[in-house]
Design a protein around this motif. Structure first.
Motif, PDB file in Angstrom:
ATOM      1  N   VAL A  14     -27.133  32.500  12.841  1.00 15.05           N
ATOM      2  CA  VAL A  14     -28.499  32.226  12.407  1.00 15.05           C
ATOM      3  C   VAL A  14     -28.542  31.893  10.911  1.00 15.05           C
ATOM      4  N   PRO A  15     -27.935  32.698  10.017  1.00 12.56           N
ATOM      5  CA  PRO A  15     -27.845  32.258   8.628  1.00 12.56           C
ATOM      6  C   PRO A  15     -27.081  30.942   8.476  1.00 12.56           C
ATOM      7  N   ALA A  16     -26.108  30.696   9.347  1.00 11.06           N
ATOM      8  CA  ALA A  16     -25.371  29.434   9.290  1.00 11.06           C
ATOM      9  C   ALA A  16     -26.303  28.252   9.552  1.00 11.06           C
ATOM     10  N   VAL A  67     -36.993  32.707   5.442  1.00 12.55           N
ATOM     11  CA  VAL A  67     -37.947  33.547   6.177  1.00 12.55           C
ATOM     12  C   VAL A  67     -38.087  33.058   7.620  1.00 12.55           C
ATOM     13  N   LEU A  68     -38.099  31.745   7.817  1.00 13.36           N
ATOM     14  CA  LEU A  68     -38.190  31.232   9.179  1.00 13.36           C
ATOM     15  C   LEU A  68     -36.976  31.638  10.002  1.00 13.36           C
ATOM     16  N   CYS A  69     -35.828  31.749   9.361  1.00 11.32           N
ATOM     17  CA  CYS A  69     -34.642  32.192  10.091  1.00 11.32           C
ATOM     18  C   CYS A  69     -34.701  33.687  10.405  1.00 11.32           C
ATOM     19  N   GLU A  70     -35.258  34.495   9.512  1.00  7.41           N
ATOM     20  CA  GLU A  70     -35.488  35.905   9.846  1.00  7.41           C
ATOM     21  C   GLU A  70     -36.449  36.007  11.027  1.00  7.41           C
ATOM     22  N   TRP A  71     -37.488  35.218  10.980  1.00  7.42           N
ATOM     23  CA  TRP A  71     -38.482  35.212  12.061  1.00  7.42           C
ATOM     24  C   TRP A  71     -37.849  34.759  13.374  1.00  7.42           C
ATOM     25  N   LEU A  72     -37.025  33.709  13.319  1.00  6.63           N
ATOM     26  CA  LEU A  72     -36.322  33.235  14.507  1.00  6.63           C
ATOM     27  C   LEU A  72     -35.457  34.339  15.103  1.00  6.63           C
ATOM     28  N   TRP A  77     -33.159  43.014  12.483  1.00  5.39           N
ATOM     29  CA  TRP A  77     -32.517  43.993  11.598  1.00  5.39           C
ATOM     30  C   TRP A  77     -32.150  43.319  10.282  1.00  5.39           C
ATOM     31  N   LEU A  78     -32.008  44.102   9.225  1.00  6.27           N
ATOM     32  CA  LEU A  78     -31.541  43.638   7.909  1.00  6.27           C
ATOM     33  C   LEU A  78     -32.479  42.611   7.275  1.00  6.27           C
ATOM     34  N   TYR A  79     -33.774  42.755   7.471  1.00  9.69           N
ATOM     35  CA  TYR A  79     -34.706  41.881   6.766  1.00  9.69           C
ATOM     36  C   TYR A  79     -34.735  42.263   5.284  1.00  9.69           C
ATOM     37  N   LEU A  80     -34.714  41.257   4.431  1.00 10.23           N
ATOM     38  CA  LEU A  80     -34.664  41.504   2.987  1.00 10.23           C
ATOM     39  C   LEU A  80     -35.844  42.332   2.496  1.00 10.23           C
ATOM     40  N   GLY A  81     -37.013  42.149   3.103  1.00 11.45           N
ATOM     41  CA  GLY A  81     -38.218  42.797   2.598  1.00 11.45           C
ATOM     42  C   GLY A  81     -38.211  44.306   2.681  1.00 11.45           C
ATOM     43  N   TYR A  82     -37.399  44.877   3.581  1.00 15.25           N
ATOM     44  CA  TYR A  82     -37.389  46.334   3.715  1.00 15.25           C
ATOM     45  C   TYR A  82     -36.917  47.031   2.453  1.00 15.25           C
ATOM     46  N   GLY A  83     -36.141  46.355   1.636  1.00 16.00           N
ATOM     47  CA  GLY A  83     -35.659  46.966   0.405  1.00 16.00           C
ATOM     48  C   GLY A  83     -36.767  47.285  -0.580  1.00 16.00           C
TER      49      GLY A  83
END
Length: 508
Positions: A107-109, A135-140, A150-156
């Motif tokens: 997905v990041p790729a 963000v669209l890839c996190e959503w995907l 899991w591992l969404y940047l915003g949780y930090g």
């Protein structure tokens, strides 16, 4: 002088792949239990810099390296679930975990390929476009193949000033800020002097948004109701996963919950047992539940438990009101390899290596009602579901309190329970609702509507969580609209970046 958009692509080197794999491996440091929130910005800056002059194919490989590194460190607890509790041999569990994490890295790729191919070369592409497509890839990743959010940047940023934005834009909005800050920082460092101004302006804008978050945090989006607080108690059984499903331990498990609850009925409006507390289908243990219902009713108390159920020949992971109210909820989002095996119809020959007790559940419907207890409306979720922002936002509407049960014993002594708890806290903050979280081994806690833990008990101990929760009414902007506004904004920014990229001259 050439601008970055006019520079020719550079050849790919192994050192670049290694650097971004290590950068990705550092991404979980921004999340619980480490909470080094600034790490997320540095990691995204490293990724943006690494993609600065890479062609689309090379960007795909760089993104795959980055994503694989982040998942190999961030969700390594998958190995514990398969090996320690699923009886999968180490020589199979290890490569299967690696394959799972490397697959997620695709997905990041895809993000990196799309960014390099269609977005990067416009004026807005290297900063706004970078953040929007991330963000669209996190959503995907939140819904593809039932999702792995899991591992969404915003949780930090659960406990930083930026958290004030959570009830407005949700965790995806916070991820946008992190990616935006990282991309702007990268351009400040690597762009030629004549091209630094937009990135400096973007960094200043990020700083302004960060400060604005502190002001937004002073706003009370929801209000306390006139209801008296609900006195709750929860049994944290601390039954190890290897014993939980052993037939020889069945009667000991029933006795444990019976005796532990007997001490709680008298001074509790509601007693809660965790996910799949009784290791049997409800109808197979109905005589025990009838007895427990009588004990609860005799003390004017209510009971909610997690229990496997079967309806219409389908098994469900369920939460059920046993006494003091009504309602049953079937889990909608199932855990890959824990509750179902992805693509199982294609790998029937390999399924025999799994010995996971809960690997054949069916999904519940999307229109299920709240659990009703003593006039309270509890918005239920089970385990993994608390990681889905929009699922919880939909459930939170017209509820008094959020309610989630889990069996985090699958995670063992890993970073998994802390990550899971952090996500639950973010859901409370996004929706302005208090949250009850009950697990078999921890983390069991009561969270206030600002996402702060008010009461918790030590993990890996047999104990009871006691406390009060307060009903709230009203809705945050995120509860009303979910992630739709931030996702639409990201699509619009990508469209603008794409138009800009078409208008930019390309190197020969």
């Amino acid at each position: 002088m050439d601008t970055p958009s006019l520079q020719s692509p550079l050849p790919l080197k192994f050192s670049q792949l290694l650097f971004l794999a290590l950068a990705g491996a550092c991404l979980p440091l921004s999340l619980a239990p480490f909470d080094w929130w600034w790490t997320g910005i540095l990691v995204m800056a490293a990724l943006a810099a690494g993609l600065n002059r890479a062609g689309p194919k090379h960007s795909f490989l760089l993104g795959w390296s980055f994503g694989s590194g982040s998942f190999l460190t961030g969700v390594s607890w998958v190995y514990i679930a398969m090996h320690d509790f699923g009886a999968t041999p180490a020589y199979l569990a290890l490569p299967m975990t690696a394959v799972f994490c490397i697959f997620l890295g695709l997905v990041p790729a895809l993000f990196c390929y799309a960014y390099s191919r269609w977005v990067r070369d416009g004026k807005a592409g290297r900063i706004l476009g970078f953040a929007a497509i991330w963000v669209l890839c996190e959503w995907l990743r939140g819904w593809l193949f039932t999702g792995f959010p899991w591992l969404y940047l915003g949780y930090g940023h659960l406990h930083t000033a930026l958290a004030g934005w959570s009830p407005v834009v949700g965790v995806y909005g916070l991820s946008f800020w992190v990616a935006l800050s990282g991309a702007a920082l990268a351009q400040v460092i690597i762009a030629p002097p004549s091209a630094k101004r937009p990135s400096v302006v973007a960094l200043l804008g990020c700083a302004l948004l960060f400060g604005q978050g502190y002001l937004l945090a002073q706003n009370e989006w929801t209000q306390a109701t006139a209801k008296e607080p609900l006195r709750i108690s929860a049994v944290q059984s601390n039954i190890s996963q290897e014993k939980k499903w052993a037939y020889t331990q069945y009667w000991a498990t029933l006795e444990l919950y019976d005796q532990a609850s007997e001490k709680l009925w008298a001074d509790s409006d509601l007693v809660i047992w965790p996910e799949a507390a009784i290791p049997a289908l409800y109808h197979n243990a109905q005589s025990f539940f009838d007895y427990i219902a009588e004990r609860a009713a005799a003390n004017n108390s209510a009971l909610i438990t997690g229990v496997p159920t079967r309806f219409d020949e389908k098994m469900h992971n369920s939460a059920m009101v046993i006494s003091g109210g009504e309602g049953i909820y079937h889990k909608q989002r199932l855990v890959p390899f824990g509750e179902y095996v992805p693509l199982s119809s294609y790998i029937q020959g390999l399924l025999k290596i799994f010995d996971l007790p809960l690997s054949s559940f069916s999904r519940g419907g999307s229109d299920q009602a709240h659990l009703s207890v003593k006039g309270w409306q509890l918005a239920p979720s089970i385990c993994y579901e608390i990681a889905y922002p929009d699922l919880i936002a939909q459930s939170a509407r017209d509820s008094d309190v959020l309610f989630t049960i889990s069996n985090d014993a699958w995670f063992g002594h890993s970073i998994g329970p802390d990550q899971h708890m952090q996500m639950a806290q973010m859901r409370a903050l996004e929706n302005g609702r208090e949250l009850i979280r009950v697990t078999s081994t921890g983390i069991s806690a009561i969270v206030d509507h600002h996402g702060n833990i008010r009461t918790r008990v030590p993990s890996f101990t047999q104990t009871a969580l006691r406390g009060e929760v307060y009903a709230r009414e009203g809705s945050t902007p995120f509860t009303r609209y979910g992630s739709t506004p931030i996702i639409l904004l990201c699509f619009a920014l990508i469209l603008c970046a794409r138009i800009g990229a078409k208008q930019s001259p390309r190197p020969s």
